[in-house]
Write a protein that holds these residues in place. Structure first.
Motif, PDB file in Angstrom:
ATOM      1  N   GLU A 178       0.875  -1.171   0.002  1.00 29.66           N
ATOM      2  CA  GLU A 178       0.026  -0.121  -0.091  1.00 29.66           C
ATOM      3  C   GLU A 178       0.972   1.481  -0.010  1.00 29.66           C
ATOM      4  OE1 GLU A 178      -2.933   0.456  -0.332  1.00 29.66           O
ATOM      5  OE2 GLU A 178      -3.759  -1.810  -0.092  1.00 29.66           O
ATOM      6  N   ALA A 179       1.920   1.452   0.982  1.00 28.30           N
ATOM      7  CA  ALA A 179       2.751   2.470   0.946  1.00 28.30           C
ATOM      8  C   ALA A 179       3.607   2.577  -0.404  1.00 28.30           C
ATOM      9  CB  ALA A 179       3.716   2.424   2.089  1.00 28.30           C
ATOM     10  N   PHE A 180       4.003   1.562  -1.175  1.00 26.65           N
ATOM     11  CA  PHE A 180       4.685   1.822  -2.671  1.00 26.65           C
ATOM     12  C   PHE A 180       3.612   2.496  -3.261  1.00 26.65           C
ATOM     13  CE2 PHE A 180       6.163   0.109  -6.439  1.00 26.65           C
ATOM     14  CZ  PHE A 180       7.521   0.583  -6.345  1.00 26.65           C
ATOM     15  N   SER A 181       2.527   1.569  -3.461  1.00 21.85           N
ATOM     16  CA  SER A 181       1.774   2.112  -4.364  1.00 21.85           C
ATOM     17  C   SER A 181       1.467   3.729  -4.294  1.00 21.85           C
ATOM     18  CB  SER A 181       0.279   1.399  -4.295  1.00 21.85           C
ATOM     19  OG  SER A 181       0.488  -0.251  -4.378  1.00 21.85           O
ATOM     20  N   ALA A 182       1.048   3.973  -2.987  1.00 24.43           N
ATOM     21  CA  ALA A 182       0.742   5.445  -2.786  1.00 24.43           C
ATOM     22  C   ALA A 182       1.862   6.328  -3.237  1.00 24.43           C
ATOM     23  CB  ALA A 182       0.408   5.579  -1.341  1.00 24.43           C
ATOM     24  N   MET A 183       2.892   5.996  -3.188  1.00 23.18           N
ATOM     25  CA  MET A 183       4.123   6.808  -3.401  1.00 23.18           C
ATOM     26  C   MET A 183       4.508   6.970  -5.104  1.00 23.18           C
ATOM     27  SD  MET A 183       8.100   6.418  -1.891  1.00 23.18           S
ATOM     28  CE  MET A 183       7.211   6.598   0.096  1.00 23.18           C
ATOM     29  N   LEU A 184       3.815   6.098  -5.950  1.00 19.69           N
ATOM     30  CA  LEU A 184       4.366   6.387  -7.329  1.00 19.69           C
ATOM     31  C   LEU A 184       3.627   7.531  -7.564  1.00 19.69           C
ATOM     32  CD1 LEU A 184       3.044   2.503  -8.230  1.00 19.69           C
ATOM     33  CD2 LEU A 184       5.366   3.433  -7.856  1.00 19.69           C
ATOM     34  N   GLN A 185       4.506   8.199  -8.496  1.00 20.58           N
ATOM     35  CA  GLN A 185       3.917   9.756  -8.952  1.00 20.58           C
ATOM     36  C   GLN A 185       4.299   9.727 -10.431  1.00 20.58           C
ATOM     37  OE1 GLN A 185       2.624  12.086  -7.180  1.00 20.58           O
ATOM     38  NE2 GLN A 185       2.659  10.902  -5.482  1.00 20.58           N
ATOM     39  N   PRO A 186       3.491  10.353 -11.346  1.00 21.43           N
ATOM     40  CA  PRO A 186       3.729  10.271 -12.936  1.00 21.43           C
ATOM     41  C   PRO A 186       5.114  11.155 -13.154  1.00 21.43           C
ATOM     42  CG  PRO A 186       2.086  12.038 -12.172  1.00 21.43           C
ATOM     43  CD  PRO A 186       2.345  11.247 -11.187  1.00 21.43           C
ATOM     44  N   PRO A 187       5.831  10.688 -14.411  1.00 23.43           N
ATOM     45  CA  PRO A 187       6.826  11.421 -14.702  1.00 23.43           C
ATOM     46  C   PRO A 187       6.544  12.697 -15.366  1.00 23.43           C
ATOM     47  CG  PRO A 187       6.207   9.939 -16.444  1.00 23.43           C
ATOM     48  CD  PRO A 187       5.325   9.668 -15.351  1.00 23.43           C
ATOM     49  N   PRO A 188       7.498  13.754 -15.320  1.00 26.54           N
ATOM     50  CA  PRO A 188       7.380  15.140 -15.885  1.00 26.54           C
ATOM     51  C   PRO A 188       6.516  14.935 -17.336  1.00 26.54           C
ATOM     52  CG  PRO A 188       9.723  14.940 -15.216  1.00 26.54           C
ATOM     53  CD  PRO A 188       8.855  13.463 -15.146  1.00 26.54           C
ATOM     54  N   GLN A 189       5.631  15.915 -17.289  1.00 24.23           N
ATOM     55  CA  GLN A 189       5.133  16.032 -18.651  1.00 24.23           C
ATOM     56  C   GLN A 189       5.625  16.276 -19.919  1.00 24.23           C
ATOM     57  OE1 GLN A 189       1.523  18.424 -18.140  1.00 24.23           O
ATOM     58  NE2 GLN A 189       0.245  17.015 -17.186  1.00 24.23           N
ATOM     59  N   PHE A 190       5.116  15.970 -20.894  1.00 21.95           N
ATOM     60  CA  PHE A 190       6.416  16.336 -22.054  1.00 21.95           C
ATOM     61  C   PHE A 190       6.386  17.688 -22.144  1.00 21.95           C
ATOM     62  CE2 PHE A 190       6.628  17.221 -26.566  1.00 21.95           C
ATOM     63  CZ  PHE A 190       7.980  16.779 -26.814  1.00 21.95           C
ATOM     64  N   GLY A 191       7.317  18.253 -22.509  1.00 24.26           N
ATOM     65  CA  GLY A 191       7.613  19.655 -22.877  1.00 24.26           C
ATOM     66  C   GLY A 191       8.265  20.286 -21.720  1.00 24.26           C
ATOM     67  N   SER A 192       8.257  19.569 -20.362  1.00 17.00           N
ATOM     68  CA  SER A 192       8.883  19.972 -19.334  1.00 17.00           C
ATOM     69  C   SER A 192      10.420  19.282 -19.028  1.00 17.00           C
ATOM     70  CB  SER A 192       8.050  19.924 -17.942  1.00 17.00           C
ATOM     71  OG  SER A 192       8.600  20.078 -16.707  1.00 17.00           O
ATOM     72  N   GLY A 193      11.628  19.751 -19.650  1.00 23.02           N
ATOM     73  CA  GLY A 193      12.621  19.430 -19.484  1.00 23.02           C
ATOM     74  C   GLY A 193      13.187  18.555 -20.572  1.00 23.02           C
ATOM     75  N   TYR A 194      12.318  18.562 -21.698  1.00 27.40           N
ATOM     76  CA  TYR A 194      12.615  17.538 -22.847  1.00 27.40           C
ATOM     77  C   TYR A 194      13.477  18.451 -23.888  1.00 27.40           C
ATOM     78  CZ  TYR A 194       9.138  14.176 -21.085  1.00 27.40           C
ATOM     79  OH  TYR A 194       8.565  13.222 -20.628  1.00 27.40           O
ATOM     80  N   GLY A 195      14.016  17.653 -24.890  1.00 22.14           N
ATOM     81  CA  GLY A 195      15.027  18.317 -25.803  1.00 22.14           C
ATOM     82  C   GLY A 195      13.972  18.839 -26.822  1.00 22.14           C
TER      83      GLY A 195
END
Length: 298
Positions: A281-298
């Protein structure tokens, strides 16, 4: 033969005395003698004989002691392990994810989790979406993170985020100055594609079919990072997922949005009806999305 009997027997063997064993166990001498008699009666063995100097272990007792030592310490380790589970400081989580997320995103999530729960063992596997769902459904792993492509009835699903399909090309490509690549732009290009079973490939084909276009493709690969490597080597341009773009933003490639937009949901699979431990449960709750495209991409 219960734990208390094992503990009593070991204390007598270690000390060579019922009196000293009572001191070790912090119980009365009669209680030690009673436990020993119960153990001998249960096993049908005589473990100690009385001598003028006290008690002496029989051959059977010495043979039993070898096995008891191994079992006793194993039980102590088990008790410590259970205590750690109660404190959510020890345990094991088995996770399978698609290769696109196993290179950078999931390791970053594991690092965050391990910083908080340093004694938890995490086992990571890489598999395609179908295999991840199958392994979760069979109860072989705790969690699967994959594209939503399974109809197994015994899985619960929670959407984590979406990955976007983006166009990858060399920095000097003729389309690099465009902010948005449309389907018609691919008509004259050699397209390096993901494998036929990939959801991004399937949706790209649908988009081009809808525009009445066919792309020229001679190479496909199962991984977005491989597609990027092929493009960097001069094999053409291609559409990859936004996570592959994030990983490869320092490789001399540029990434541009594609119209019509292609987005594929990434889902957390769990076995339906299976009790979840606090660590899962703790591991599942900690999952966050990666940065959206356009934020820090080439």
């Amino acid at each position: 033969m219960n734990y208390r009997q094992v503990e009593t027997f070991k204390a007598i063997m270690d000390s060579g005395s019922i009196t000293e064993a009572a001191g070790i166990l912090r119980i009365s001498q009669p209680a030690v003698s009673k436990a020993l008699k119960q153990l001998e009666a249960e096993l049908g063995l005589r473990l100690f004989s009385r001598t003028t100097k006290g008690i002496a272990a029989t051959e059977e007792a010495r043979l039993l002691y070898t096995e008891v030592e191994r079992t006793y310490f194993g039980m102590q380790n088990l008790a410590r392990f259970a205590e750690g589970l109660r404190d959510r400081q020890q345990g094991r989580i088995v996770v399978s994810t698609i290769p696109a997320l196993g290179i950078a995103w999931l390791p970053a999530m594991v690092a965050r989790f391990s910083d908080k729960y340093p004694d938890v063992t995490i086992s990571l596997h890489s598999s395609n979406s179908a295999d991840a769902a199958r392994l979760v459904g069979a109860g072989e792993i705790d969690l699967g993170i994959a594209q939503l492509r399974s109809d197994e009835f015994n899985l619960s699903r929670r959407k984590l985020f979406e990955l976007e399909g983006v166009v990858a090309m060399p920095a000097g490509h003729r389309l690099a100055d465009k902010e948005m690549i449309v389907a018609q732009d691919l008509a004259e290009e050699t397209v390096v594609a993901l494998g036929p079973e990939d959801e991004f490939r399937r949706r790209l084909t649908q988009a081009l079919d809808g525009a009445g276009l066919r792309y020229r493709g001679v190479i496909d690969a199962s991984l977005g990072v491989t597609v990027c490597a092929l493009i960097a080597a001069g094999c053409g341009i291609g559409i990859v997922d936004s996570e592959a773009a994030r990983i490869n933003q320092s490789t001399g490639l540029v990434f541009r949005r594609f119209s019509p937009t292609i987005r594929v949901p990434i889902v957390l699979f769990r076995q339906r009806g299976r009790p979840s431990g606090k660590l899962v449960e703790a591991f599942s709750a900690m999952l966050q999305p990666p940065p959206q495209f356009g934020s820090g991409y080439g």
